[in-house]
Design a protein around this motif. Structure first.
Motif, PDB file in Angstrom:
ATOM      1  N   GLY A  10       0.703  -1.189   0.182  1.00 52.81           N
ATOM      2  CA  GLY A  10      -0.342   0.114   0.097  1.00 52.81           C
ATOM      3  C   GLY A  10       0.727   1.524   0.096  1.00 52.81           C
ATOM      4  N   MET A  11       2.144   1.522  -0.219  1.00 52.16           N
ATOM      5  CA  MET A  11       2.791   2.457  -0.577  1.00 52.16           C
ATOM      6  C   MET A  11       4.021   2.113  -1.591  1.00 52.16           C
ATOM      7  SD  MET A  11       4.098   3.075   4.023  1.00 52.16           S
ATOM      8  CE  MET A  11       3.082   3.365   5.172  1.00 52.16           C
ATOM      9  N   HIS A  12       3.952   2.429  -2.165  1.00 51.16           N
ATOM     10  CA  HIS A  12       4.350   3.102  -3.678  1.00 51.16           C
ATOM     11  C   HIS A  12       5.039   3.983  -3.748  1.00 51.16           C
ATOM     12  CE1 HIS A  12       1.164   0.221  -4.373  1.00 51.16           C
ATOM     13  NE2 HIS A  12       0.202   0.619  -3.730  1.00 51.16           N
ATOM     14  N   ASP A  13       6.185   3.160  -4.679  1.00 49.49           N
ATOM     15  CA  ASP A  13       7.257   4.095  -5.365  1.00 49.49           C
ATOM     16  C   ASP A  13       6.540   4.455  -7.097  1.00 49.49           C
ATOM     17  OD1 ASP A  13       9.412   3.536  -3.557  1.00 49.49           O
ATOM     18  OD2 ASP A  13       8.892   1.068  -4.712  1.00 49.49           O
ATOM     19  N   VAL A  14       6.881   6.046  -7.239  1.00 47.37           N
ATOM     20  CA  VAL A  14       7.019   6.522  -8.032  1.00 47.37           C
ATOM     21  C   VAL A  14       8.161   6.768  -8.769  1.00 47.37           C
ATOM     22  CG1 VAL A  14       6.382   8.841  -9.091  1.00 47.37           C
ATOM     23  CG2 VAL A  14       4.805   8.317  -6.904  1.00 47.37           C
ATOM     24  N   LEU A  15       8.312   6.447  -9.665  1.00 47.31           N
ATOM     25  CA  LEU A  15       9.529   6.199 -11.192  1.00 47.31           C
ATOM     26  C   LEU A  15       9.675   7.195 -12.007  1.00 47.31           C
ATOM     27  CD1 LEU A  15       9.220   1.934 -11.747  1.00 47.31           C
ATOM     28  CD2 LEU A  15      10.225   2.878  -9.542  1.00 47.31           C
ATOM     29  N   PRO A  16      10.899   7.089 -13.062  1.00 48.47           N
ATOM     30  CA  PRO A  16      10.764   8.036 -13.303  1.00 48.47           C
ATOM     31  C   PRO A  16       9.585   8.467 -14.493  1.00 48.47           C
ATOM     32  CG  PRO A  16      13.367   7.232 -12.833  1.00 48.47           C
ATOM     33  CD  PRO A  16      11.700   6.042 -12.287  1.00 48.47           C
ATOM     34  N   GLU A  17       9.643   7.691 -15.122  1.00 47.02           N
ATOM     35  CA  GLU A  17       9.074   7.372 -15.926  1.00 47.02           C
ATOM     36  C   GLU A  17       7.040   8.421 -15.366  1.00 47.02           C
ATOM     37  OE1 GLU A  17       8.962   2.594 -15.599  1.00 47.02           O
ATOM     38  OE2 GLU A  17      10.120   4.528 -15.566  1.00 47.02           O
ATOM     39  N   GLN A  18       7.235   7.681 -14.526  1.00 46.57           N
ATOM     40  CA  GLN A  18       5.410   8.659 -13.646  1.00 46.57           C
ATOM     41  C   GLN A  18       6.022   9.863 -13.540  1.00 46.57           C
ATOM     42  OE1 GLN A  18       5.826   5.579 -11.143  1.00 46.57           O
ATOM     43  NE2 GLN A  18       4.058   3.550 -12.157  1.00 46.57           N
ATOM     44  N   SER A  19       6.998  10.338 -12.936  1.00 47.44           N
ATOM     45  CA  SER A  19       6.702  10.828 -11.699  1.00 47.44           C
ATOM     46  C   SER A  19       6.635  12.769 -12.576  1.00 47.44           C
ATOM     47  CB  SER A  19       8.351  11.678 -11.208  1.00 47.44           C
ATOM     48  OG  SER A  19       9.379  11.125 -12.172  1.00 47.44           O
ATOM     49  N   ALA A  20       7.697  12.790 -13.732  1.00 50.32           N
ATOM     50  CA  ALA A  20       7.006  13.644 -14.804  1.00 50.32           C
ATOM     51  C   ALA A  20       5.306  14.209 -14.968  1.00 50.32           C
ATOM     52  CB  ALA A  20       7.449  13.871 -16.614  1.00 50.32           C
ATOM     53  N   LEU A 322      -0.157  13.001 -22.661  1.00 50.75           N
ATOM     54  CA  LEU A 322       0.514  12.629 -21.266  1.00 50.75           C
ATOM     55  C   LEU A 322       2.179  11.681 -21.405  1.00 50.75           C
ATOM     56  CD1 LEU A 322      -1.594  14.105 -19.045  1.00 50.75           C
ATOM     57  CD2 LEU A 322       0.137  15.721 -19.979  1.00 50.75           C
ATOM     58  N   ALA A 323       1.225  10.701 -22.068  1.00 51.29           N
ATOM     59  CA  ALA A 323       1.984   9.776 -21.966  1.00 51.29           C
ATOM     60  C   ALA A 323       3.832  10.141 -22.265  1.00 51.29           C
ATOM     61  CB  ALA A 323       1.896   9.170 -23.394  1.00 51.29           C
ATOM     62  N   ASN A 324       4.300  10.869 -22.933  1.00 50.07           N
ATOM     63  CA  ASN A 324       5.687  10.879 -22.746  1.00 50.07           C
ATOM     64  C   ASN A 324       6.578  12.277 -23.181  1.00 50.07           C
ATOM     65  OD1 ASN A 324       6.777   8.189 -23.357  1.00 50.07           O
ATOM     66  ND2 ASN A 324       5.486   8.522 -25.336  1.00 50.07           N
ATOM     67  N   ALA A 375      20.399   8.954 -26.805  1.00 50.91           N
ATOM     68  CA  ALA A 375      19.552  10.764 -27.348  1.00 50.91           C
ATOM     69  C   ALA A 375      17.877  10.593 -27.572  1.00 50.91           C
ATOM     70  CB  ALA A 375      20.305  11.452 -27.744  1.00 50.91           C
ATOM     71  N   ASP A 376      18.124   9.561 -28.277  1.00 48.10           N
ATOM     72  CA  ASP A 376      16.222   9.152 -28.888  1.00 48.10           C
ATOM     73  C   ASP A 376      15.329   8.701 -27.905  1.00 48.10           C
ATOM     74  OD1 ASP A 376      14.297   9.273 -30.938  1.00 48.10           O
ATOM     75  OD2 ASP A 376      14.832   7.395 -30.323  1.00 48.10           O
ATOM     76  N   LYS A 377      15.764   8.142 -27.128  1.00 41.12           N
ATOM     77  CA  LYS A 377      15.288   7.524 -25.902  1.00 41.12           C
ATOM     78  C   LYS A 377      14.821   8.888 -24.776  1.00 41.12           C
ATOM     79  CE  LYS A 377      14.647   3.423 -22.470  1.00 41.12           C
ATOM     80  NZ  LYS A 377      15.594   2.604 -22.198  1.00 41.12           N
ATOM     81  N   SER A 378      16.137   9.418 -24.304  1.00 43.70           N
ATOM     82  CA  SER A 378      15.338  10.544 -23.405  1.00 43.70           C
ATOM     83  C   SER A 378      13.998  11.351 -24.139  1.00 43.70           C
ATOM     84  CB  SER A 378      16.671  11.479 -23.613  1.00 43.70           C
ATOM     85  OG  SER A 378      17.078  12.511 -24.589  1.00 43.70           O
ATOM     86  N   GLY A 379      13.988  11.523 -24.887  1.00 40.45           N
ATOM     87  CA  GLY A 379      12.272  12.346 -25.566  1.00 40.45           C
ATOM     88  C   GLY A 379      13.525  13.683 -26.085  1.00 40.45           C
ATOM     89  N   ALA A 380      14.828  13.953 -26.004  1.00 41.17           N
ATOM     90  CA  ALA A 380      15.038  14.982 -26.671  1.00 41.17           C
ATOM     91  C   ALA A 380      14.498  15.421 -27.748  1.00 41.17           C
ATOM     92  CB  ALA A 380      16.339  15.345 -26.542  1.00 41.17           C
ATOM     93  N   GLN A 381      14.378  17.007 -28.075  1.00 36.52           N
ATOM     94  CA  GLN A 381      14.365  17.414 -28.974  1.00 36.52           C
ATOM     95  C   GLN A 381      15.399  17.446 -30.193  1.00 36.52           C
ATOM     96  OE1 GLN A 381      10.767  19.059 -30.309  1.00 36.52           O
ATOM     97  NE2 GLN A 381      10.585  17.983 -28.794  1.00 36.52           N
ATOM     98  N   TYR A 382      16.700  17.728 -29.898  1.00 36.68           N
ATOM     99  CA  TYR A 382      17.639  17.432 -30.884  1.00 36.68           C
ATOM    100  C   TYR A 382      18.879  16.898 -29.988  1.00 36.68           C
ATOM    101  CZ  TYR A 382      16.165  22.401 -31.130  1.00 36.68           C
ATOM    102  OH  TYR A 382      14.603  23.448 -31.256  1.00 36.68           O
TER     103      TYR A 382
END
Length: 421
Positions: A10-20, A322-324, A375-382
């Motif tokens: 009942g006590m959950h982690d908020v992972l990096p992909e969720q924290s955004a 909000l997916a990415n 770089a591509d996986k980071s979601g960056a524009q450049y």
């Protein structure tokens, strides 16, 4: 090999992909609260147990069943906060904030209740609390509802939520109503479930909030609290509803809405949804004029609300935009020893030159291909590409990761101009 230690049920982690997503909602919350002139107050997670017994009520489910309570090394009973209102009042009294003053405050953080974990109901959960003090009229009640409605609009979930309203009147009016309710349910005691029979003498208003389908007809026919209200309580409620109507905020009168805590009076409200199953209440609150005196202060006026972050996030789960959520603007690829040395200096220069620019620089070794994948996986524009030729010529390669623009090589000055445009 030692067994891995798991998180507490009942006590959950908020992972990096969720924290955004959390940060997305939190920023909108801060923006809306700022627009209405509210100030943040930060409160302890642990309080003296007596605070919650006096405020929430010793015969409530929270105090009887759900609190995380323990004795510290001095033998003093302490409790992980199950809600934030009592702690906020305690802080305001302790620091003299309520004497001939008005305040609009908010806090944000973890609350704790021991109950059966299910989606939208956890043992550690995050709440936003908004509290106001020193204002008697219903205009401040309306402001809190308008504030929350504006947040739903900002988040794009206003069409999934319904506002429900009721008035609990004053303490004296509830005493009269309580007698009527006890008389009614006592006459029909054989139709009450075990939980409602327990509440009959301790907290009969909570019977109105039962989710037992077999009791719905009985509860619907019970005396209505609104019929026991005096002129002042009715006028207060009318002022609230007229304000909401004037601003096209639709609402439903729910005479069974009583809230789960003993300190509420007059206005109570909930924003509810049908999209989260049984955990349909996303935001709830109301007026609690008697709590300040109950905790040792002079009589004063107070109204506020709390909203559950996990339930808001659940309503946003299907939002494709909000997916990415982009958390990085550019990823710097470094090829060769000279580039690795020069890259650190250049990265700092770019952060200095372009306020708010979010740059992730590759650290550690790696081929150009592997770095490009990151770089591509980071979601960056450049992707900013720095190799030995670029170091010598004081240029940098720019690869557009989300558009069809052709890759180009530019000077550092041109890069800063591009990023700052």
């Amino acid at each position: 090999m030692a067994k891995n230690i798991q998180a507490i049920r009942g006590m959950h982690d908020v992972l990096p992909e969720q924290s955004a997503r959390w940060q997305f909602v939190e920023q909108h919350i801060r923006d809306v609260l700022s627009a209405y002139g509210y100030q943040e107050i930060r409160l302890p997670i642990v309080e003296k147990t007596e605070l919650f017994k006096r405020s929430i009520g010793e015969v409530t489910d929270i105090v009887e069943k759900e609190m995380y309570t323990f004795d510290d090394r001095n033998g003093e009973s302490l409790t992980l906060r199950p809600e934030g209102t009592a702690g906020c009042v305690r802080a305001c009294l302790e620091h003299g904030l309520l004497h001939n003053q008005t305040h609009r405050l908010w806090y944000f953080g973890q609350m704790f209740r021991y109950e059966r974990p299910q989606k939208g109901r956890y043992r550690q959960f995050v709440q936003l609390g908004v509290e106001t003090y020193g204002m008697a009229d219903a205009d401040i009640d309306a402001e809190l509802i308008l504030l929350s409605h504006r947040l739903w609009q900002r988040l794009g979930i206003s069409d999934t939520l319904e506002l429900q309203l009721n008035s609990l009147g004053t303490t004296a009016e509830r005493v009269v109503y309580r007698e009527l309710l006890v008389e009614y349910f006592t006459a029909n005691v054989e139709q009450l479930d075990e939980d409602s029979q327990r509440r009959l003498l301790s907290n009969p208003l909570r019977i109105l909030d039962t989710k037992n389908p077999d009791m719905q007809v009985l509860v619907e026919a019970a005396p209505k609290l609104m019929d026991s209200l005096g002129a002042d309580s009715l006028a207060h409620f009318q002022q609230l509803t007229e304000t909401l109507t004037a601003l096209d905020i639709s609402y439903k009168l729910n005479t069974r809405l009583v809230r789960g805590l003993d300190y509420y009076s007059k206005t109570v409200f909930e924003w509810v949804t049908t999209e989260l199953g049984a955990q349909g209440t996303v935001c709830a609150g109301g007026r609690y004029d008697g709590l300040i005196e109950q905790l040792g202060g002079k009589p004063n006026h107070a109204v506020g609300f709390a909203m559950g972050m996990e339930r808001i996030l659940a309503l946003l789960e299907n939002r494709q935009d909000l997916a990415n959520i982009q958390t990085v603007d550019a990823y710097m690829i470094l090829v060769g020893d000279a580039a690795q040395k020069a890259g650190v200096v250049l990265a700092e220069k770019l952060r200095d030159s372009v306020p708010g620019f979010r740059l992730q620089m590759h650290c550690g070794s790696g081929s150009f291909k592997s770095q490009f994948k990151k770089a591509d996986k980071s979601g960056a524009q450049y992707a900013l590409i720095l190799a030995e030729d670029e170091v010598v010529n004081e240029t940098i390669g720019v690869k557009f990761l989300r558009t069809d623009d052709e890759q180009r090589t530019v000077s550092i000055a041109q890069l800063i101009e591009l990023l700052d445009s």
